[in-house]
Design a protein around this motif. Structure first.
Motif, PDB file in Angstrom:
ATOM      1  N   MET A  82      18.452  24.011  19.763  1.00 23.50           N
ATOM      2  CA  MET A  82      18.267  25.417  19.395  1.00 23.50           C
ATOM      3  C   MET A  82      17.849  25.500  17.935  1.00 23.50           C
ATOM      4  N   HIS A  83      16.784  26.268  17.682  1.00 28.85           N
ATOM      5  CA  HIS A  83      16.370  26.569  16.313  1.00 28.85           C
ATOM      6  C   HIS A  83      16.564  28.077  16.112  1.00 28.85           C
ATOM      7  N   SER A  84      17.176  28.444  14.993  1.00 28.29           N
ATOM      8  CA  SER A  84      17.361  29.859  14.672  1.00 28.29           C
ATOM      9  C   SER A  84      16.719  30.162  13.323  1.00 28.29           C
ATOM     10  N   TYR A  85      16.221  31.397  13.189  1.00 27.42           N
ATOM     11  CA  TYR A  85      15.557  31.811  11.952  1.00 27.42           C
ATOM     12  C   TYR A  85      16.052  33.196  11.570  1.00 27.42           C
ATOM     13  N   ALA A  86      16.114  33.431  10.271  1.00 30.48           N
ATOM     14  CA  ALA A  86      16.484  34.753   9.757  1.00 30.48           C
ATOM     15  C   ALA A  86      15.445  35.175   8.729  1.00 30.48           C
ATOM     16  N   GLY A 136      20.075  45.175   3.727  1.00 28.57           N
ATOM     17  CA  GLY A 136      18.828  45.544   4.384  1.00 28.57           C
ATOM     18  C   GLY A 136      18.874  45.215   5.860  1.00 28.57           C
ATOM     19  N   THR A 137      17.721  45.320   6.514  1.00 33.93           N
ATOM     20  CA  THR A 137      17.612  44.989   7.938  1.00 33.93           C
ATOM     21  C   THR A 137      17.017  43.598   8.090  1.00 33.93           C
ATOM     22  N   TRP A 138      17.668  42.779   8.879  1.00 31.84           N
ATOM     23  CA  TRP A 138      17.242  41.410   9.112  1.00 31.84           C
ATOM     24  C   TRP A 138      16.956  41.204  10.594  1.00 31.84           C
ATOM     25  N   ARG A 139      16.003  40.353  10.875  1.00 28.57           N
ATOM     26  CA  ARG A 139      15.758  39.954  12.266  1.00 28.57           C
ATOM     27  C   ARG A 139      16.126  38.488  12.407  1.00 28.57           C
ATOM     28  N   THR A 196      18.042  42.383  15.761  1.00 27.73           N
ATOM     29  CA  THR A 196      18.201  42.746  14.353  1.00 27.73           C
ATOM     30  C   THR A 196      19.672  42.955  14.015  1.00 27.73           C
ATOM     31  N   VAL A 197      19.981  42.731  12.747  1.00 24.69           N
ATOM     32  CA  VAL A 197      21.308  43.040  12.221  1.00 24.69           C
ATOM     33  C   VAL A 197      21.134  43.800  10.916  1.00 24.69           C
TER      34      VAL A 197
END
Length: 314
Positions: free
Chosen positions: A128-132, A163-166, A188-189
């Protein structure tokens, strides 16, 4: 009916039959052309985020590679902007994350059968690769979460600014209906606090990081496959001591300005020991035109470097 009118009726019937036959032949020819031209959709707007490509549906014209607009390598037609695709769904526990401190971001992937997926293929050394990324394309993070036995993943987010992050997840199921299909899902968070938006840097072919100069060569066009070369230098001299990172000499991720559509550019340079560089080749295919923010990660002497630049895609 008089005998004088019969030949006329027969002639009219014959003409009608000939017209129908001609129309049928024309329709068959058009159908074959539609099949050959199915990859020539020139719309520049990306497909809906939840859309998925149908295997075997790509029909690019001979001599025109990359003219199929239905998929991007590694993304199966997805721009990564949906939390569900092809029956797979990303579910998260939190919609807010605290500002200024490390936070564990927990999530699960459920399959078309509604059950949590626990069997994932290994891609570039990880399941699994995750990005922010924040909405203004700042604060990039590339994470490798860990999975519990029940299928719950945990990604250790470094401190985020308000702020808003994806947050994206990139994976390939190793079993079930989606086996072998690469997927990218996101949600989004919100990070509480007063957010200050940064302006996107102007498009440039070069970027500086940790004393290294990164140069991108190539003029990519939306929905067309292109070979793109990245060159790395230090103090004006070509770098030849790149170390493998995730089974490659560099990892390249891109996000579209405005909607944050996702693109992962696939490396083509063969890894051979700790002496990579200075030129690295990538298979580049962007799902839409406009400004893209590129993040190039490479490693030297055990240190990971991340260079960022803005690329204009026609």
């Amino acid at each position: 009916m008089s005998s004088s009118r019969l030949p006329r009726r027969l002639a009219l019937a014959a003409a009608a039959t000939a017209a129908l036959l001609t129309a049928a032949l024309t329709a068959c020819g058009s159908s074959g052309m539609d099949h050959d031209m199915s990859g020539m959709n020139h719309g520049t707007t990306s497909a809906p985020a939840s859309a998925s490509a149908t295997p075997g549906s790509e029909h690019s014209m001979p001599g025109m590679p990359g003219m199929d607009h239905s998929s991007t390598p590694g993304m199966e037609g997805s721009s990564g902007l949906s939390d569900n695709q092809a029956g797979y769904r990303l579910t998260t526990r939190d919609t807010t994350v605290p500002a200024g401190k490390q936070a564990d971001y927990a999530f699960t992937i459920t399959g078309p059968d509604g059950k949590q997926v626990t069997d994932f293929a290994v891609e570039q050394t990880k399941q699994m690769h995750s990005y922010a990324i924040r909405s203004d394309l700042t604060g990039f993070q590339h994470l490798h979460p860990t999975m519990a036995t029940d299928g719950t993943w945990t990604a250790p987010l470094a401190a985020l600014t308000p702020g808003t992050w994806r947050l994206y997840t990139s994976f390939t199921p190793n079993s079930g209906d989606g086996k072998g299909n690469s997927l990218v899902l996101s949600r989004t968070v919100t990070v509480d606090g007063a957010a200050s938006t940064e302006q996107l840097p102007a498009a440039s072919a070069t970027a500086e990081v940790d004393g290294y100069t990164v140069t991108v060569k190539g003029s990519p066009m939306a929905n067309m496959a292109h070979e793109m070369t990245v060159s790395i230098a230090k103090d004006g001299k070509p770098v030849t001591d790149l170390q493998p990172y995730l089974d490659t000499y560099a990892h390249l991720t891109a996000f579209h300005a405005g909607d944050l559509a996702f693109a992962h550019l696939h490396p083509e340079t063969t890894v051979n020991g700790d002496h990579g560089g200075p030129d690295l080749t990538f298979h580049a295919e962007f799902p839409q035109s406009g400004d893209w923010r590129l993040f190039l990660q490479f490693q030297t002497a055990g240190q990971l470097h991340t260079a960022a630049l803005t690329l204009k895609v026609s």
